[in-house]
Design an enzyme around this catalytic site. Structure first.
Site, PDB file in Angstrom:
ATOM      1  N   ASP A   8       0.732  -1.212  -0.354  1.00 45.66           N
ATOM      2  CA  ASP A   8       0.120   0.129   0.094  1.00 45.66           C
ATOM      3  C   ASP A   8       0.843   1.019  -0.018  1.00 45.66           C
ATOM      4  OD1 ASP A   8      -2.290   1.528  -0.271  1.00 45.66           O
ATOM      5  OD2 ASP A   8      -2.366   1.166   2.500  1.00 45.66           O
ATOM      6  N   GLY A   9       0.425   2.395  -0.740  1.00 44.23           N
ATOM      7  CA  GLY A   9       0.816   3.797  -0.284  1.00 44.23           C
ATOM      8  C   GLY A   9       0.274   4.942   0.116  1.00 44.23           C
ATOM      9  N   GLU A  51       2.341   4.171  -3.375  1.00 46.30           N
ATOM     10  CA  GLU A  51       1.738   2.709  -4.519  1.00 46.30           C
ATOM     11  C   GLU A  51       2.564   1.816  -4.989  1.00 46.30           C
ATOM     12  OE1 GLU A  51      -0.859   1.378  -3.235  1.00 46.30           O
ATOM     13  OE2 GLU A  51      -2.303   3.192  -3.188  1.00 46.30           O
ATOM     14  N   ASP A  73      -4.146  -2.190  -3.129  1.00 48.84           N
ATOM     15  CA  ASP A  73      -5.423  -1.433  -3.583  1.00 48.84           C
ATOM     16  C   ASP A  73      -5.293  -0.606  -4.549  1.00 48.84           C
ATOM     17  OD1 ASP A  73      -4.521   0.103  -2.196  1.00 48.84           O
ATOM     18  OD2 ASP A  73      -5.730   0.171  -0.423  1.00 48.84           O
ATOM     19  N   HIS A 128      -9.664  -0.420   2.791  1.00 45.65           N
ATOM     20  CA  HIS A 128     -10.344  -0.335   3.428  1.00 45.65           C
ATOM     21  C   HIS A 128     -11.286  -0.717   4.020  1.00 45.65           C
ATOM     22  CE1 HIS A 128      -7.447   3.516   3.925  1.00 45.65           C
ATOM     23  NE2 HIS A 128      -7.817   3.472   2.831  1.00 45.65           N
ATOM     24  N   ASP A 138      -1.601  -0.450   5.033  1.00 49.50           N
ATOM     25  CA  ASP A 138      -2.031   1.415   4.870  1.00 49.50           C
ATOM     26  C   ASP A 138      -1.149   1.543   6.578  1.00 49.50           C
ATOM     27  OD1 ASP A 138      -4.114   3.236   4.101  1.00 49.50           O
ATOM     28  OD2 ASP A 138      -4.949   2.676   6.347  1.00 49.50           O
TER      29      ASP A 138
END
Length: 160
Positions: A8-9, A51, A73, A128, A138
């Site tokens: 994730d970023g 990301e 994501d 999320h 995250d």
């Protein structure tokens, strides 16, 4: 060797301070699962760059060729491979179908180099949504973006 990776970023502002997180999972022949977490924060960057950096960091951490199931994501990252956008960009000299320069070409090239030794499958996961490892990524990314996980670096390739 099979590895499952989650990445994730995050950026606080776009551009703004940012960070990435990655979780790598490997189950050894004895059935023991090993977990490695990676993260880093940057002073000024974008969400998409982070990301990409999450994926790059995960792949660059692998020391021998692996089968990698990579969960992100980021539709930007996943679709670039699953919809073969990257191949088109390369054929057009890093231009989009509408002849515009591709954003973040430095990181796309680095990602392609990091991916070269591996067999990588990209899987999109809804962000999320309560997925354990996506949520952990995250947390790693945002903590890094906030400078709570160590010093913020310069994103040398960021232009803006």
């Amino acid at each position: 060797m099979r590895v499952v990776a989650y990445t994730d970023g995050s950026s606080r502002g776009n551009p703004g301070p940012g960070g990435y997180g990655a979780v790598l999972l490997y189950t050894d022949p004895n059935g023991v699962t090993h977990t490695k977490e990676l993260s880093q924060g940057y002073r000024r960057t974008t969400n998409n760059r982070m990301e990409l950096m999450g994926v790059i960091a995960a792949l660059e951490a692998l020391r021998r060729p692996c089968q990698v199931e990579l969960h992100s994501d980021s539709q930007y990252v996943v679709n670039a491979f699953n919809k073969h956008w990257v191949e088109g960009w390369q054929k057009r000299g890093w231009k989009t179908a509408s002849k515009q320069p591709v954003k973040n070409p430095d990181l796309w090239r680095r990602l392609l180099q990091a991916k070269r030794a591996h067999e990588v499958t990209f899987v999109w996961v809804k962000g999320h949504a309560g997925h354990q490892y996506n949520e952990r990524c995250d947390e790693l990314a945002t903590t890094s973006a906030d400078g709570l996980a160590g010093p913020l670096l310069d994103d040398d390739g960021f232009e803006g």
